[in-house]
Each structure stands twice: as structure tokens, then as C-alpha cells.
Design a protein around this motif. Structure first.
Motif, PDB file in Angstrom:
ATOM      1  N   LEU A   1       0.823  -1.216   0.000  1.00  6.73           N
ATOM      2  CA  LEU A   1       0.000   0.000   0.000  1.00  6.73           C
ATOM      3  C   LEU A   1       0.855   1.264   0.000  1.00  6.73           C
TER       4      LEU A   1
ATOM      5  N   PHE B   1      -0.172   3.936  -2.866  1.00  2.04           N
ATOM      6  CA  PHE B   1      -0.623   5.299  -2.541  1.00  2.04           C
ATOM      7  C   PHE B   1       0.449   6.323  -2.921  1.00  2.04           C
TER       8      PHE B   1
ATOM      9  N   ALA C   1      -5.634  -1.130  -2.480  1.00  2.00           N
ATOM     10  CA  ALA C   1      -5.793   0.275  -2.091  1.00  2.00           C
ATOM     11  C   ALA C   1      -7.270   0.661  -2.063  1.00  2.00           C
ATOM     12  N   THR C   2      -8.029   0.189  -3.065  1.00  8.67           N
ATOM     13  CA  THR C   2      -9.466   0.462  -3.100  1.00  8.67           C
ATOM     14  C   THR C   2     -10.132  -0.133  -1.858  1.00  8.67           C
TER      15      THR C   2
ATOM     16  N   TRP D   1      -8.708  -0.886   1.065  1.00  2.00           N
ATOM     17  CA  TRP D   1      -8.301  -0.210   2.298  1.00  2.00           C
ATOM     18  C   TRP D   1      -9.097   1.082   2.474  1.00  2.00           C
ATOM     19  N   ILE D   2      -9.128   1.896   1.424  1.00  2.00           N
ATOM     20  CA  ILE D   2      -9.776   3.204   1.532  1.00  2.00           C
ATOM     21  C   ILE D   2     -11.283   3.025   1.743  1.00  2.00           C
TER      22      ILE D   2
ATOM     23  N   ARG E   1     -12.679   0.768   3.503  1.00  2.00           N
ATOM     24  CA  ARG E   1     -12.951   0.382   4.896  1.00  2.00           C
ATOM     25  C   ARG E   1     -12.920   1.568   5.851  1.00  2.00           C
ATOM     26  N   GLN E   2     -12.285   2.682   5.464  1.00  2.00           N
ATOM     27  CA  GLN E   2     -12.097   3.799   6.390  1.00  2.00           C
ATOM     28  C   GLN E   2     -13.285   4.740   6.329  1.00  2.00           C
ATOM     29  N   ARG E   3     -14.414   4.289   6.844  1.00  2.00           N
ATOM     30  CA  ARG E   3     -15.593   5.135   6.843  1.00  2.00           C
ATOM     31  C   ARG E   3     -16.053   5.292   8.266  1.00  2.00           C
TER      32      ARG E   3
END
Lengths: 108, 108
Positions: free
Chosen positions: B5, B9, B79-80, B82-83, B85-87
């Protein structure tokens, strides 16, 4: 709107900063709470937080001697949207198909 | 699985590299086709492509004198994920709600 994708993706290119974001998804935290799981000096943590704050991913406020850090709602939105658009046509078709095939999710 | 990652990123933190990814979503391209829209030397473009290739986002092959570059299917997947999940809990609830409220998408 000013495009800050450079800053957001740059901020996410470090494993410690990603771990801080993962922690903050669960709720606001003080700087020392954030520092705890890291073998890192407090100034090191503060420096990482400054990068996340400059990218608009986190914000912080100070009450007395305690600085509390939290995620900015929607701060990752433009990056999530950008990365979501970069799908090969075949992947996009599969994604749409899976939406149709999954059972309705529980809204609770 | 090796976590890359940082590299993914990092590769996406540059506007020229993101523009190359956007171009490649539409299909493979030669290095000179990729270079065309950029006020950039060919070696500069090649250097950006090397960063994208090291991150596993693009791959390339050479036929005769022409090097063709393409997106790696699923290269942005981790990456898709991971991002995604960050909600914050409230954002996740809204997302699930919107799935229920949108009309079925055309699968064509």
C-alpha cells in the motif's frame, strides 16, 4: 474545488499514518492515545498528524492540555471517488453484477 | 500477502501518474501515446511509468521498438479495499441506505 489528491494519497503512503486513520475511524483520540501503539516518539506522531491534517483527513482541537484528533467527515471522499473510477470495463461489469447478486444488507 | 500500500498510494500521489492511470483505464497505450498529453520529456514519462510498475499498477511489454503499457487487473484492488474500509459509522450507514434507495442499474 481545489484538488488535494496529491496530499491525500501522499498522506496515505505511510503505514503509521494509515494505522492512525484506522484507529480514528473507531472514534476521536488524544495524541497520546494515538501514540500508544507505535514505537514512536510523541514529536514523530505529531509530525504524522500534521501531514494528515494538511491533507484534510483529520482535524484536532485542544481542551486544556489535551489535543483531541478526529477524522474529518468526507475527508477521504475525493480519493475514494477517484480510485473508484479507475476500473477496467470488465471489473466495472463484475462489480455491478455483484450488487445485483448480493442479498439486501441489514440497515441496522 | 506482502502489503504494498505504501507504494500504491505513493504512486497515486502525483497528478501526472494519476492522469496516466486514467488514460490506461480506456485501454493499453504505447509510451509515446502516453507521453503525448504531457509537457514532459519521454525519460520523465518512463520514470513515472517505472513508479507505477513497481507499485504493481501497470505492466508493460515490448514488441519490436514499441513498449505497450497496460493496467494490471486488480492492481488497485488492495488500495481500493483499504480506503473503502475507512468510513465513519455514520457514512457507512448512509452508503448502505443509498444502495437500497437507488434504482437497479443497467447491466449492459
Amino acid at each position: 474545488m481545489l484538488n488535494n489528491l496529491d496530499e491525500v494519497f501522499g498522506a496515505l503512503s505511510d503505514a503509521s499514518r494509515r494505522a492512525m486513520v484506522e484507529r480514528l475511524v473507531r472514534g476521536p483520540a488524544s495524541v497520546s492515545q494515538l501514540a500508544e501503539p507505535f514505537a514512536m516518539s510523541l514529536p514523530g506522531v505529531v509530525q504524522h498528524l500534521a501531514v494528515l491534517e494538511a491533507a484534510g483527513i483529520v482535524s484536532s482541537h485542544k481542551t486544556g492540555r489535551v489535543r483531541t484528533v478526529q477524522l474529518v467527515p468526507g475527508g477521504l471522499g475525493p480519493a475514494t471517488a477517484w480510485i473508484g473510477r479507475q476500473r477496467l470495463p470488465a471489473e466495472a461489469r463484475l462489480d455491478r453484477l455483484s450488487v445485483h447478486l448480493s442479498p439486501p444488507e441489514d440497515l441496522s
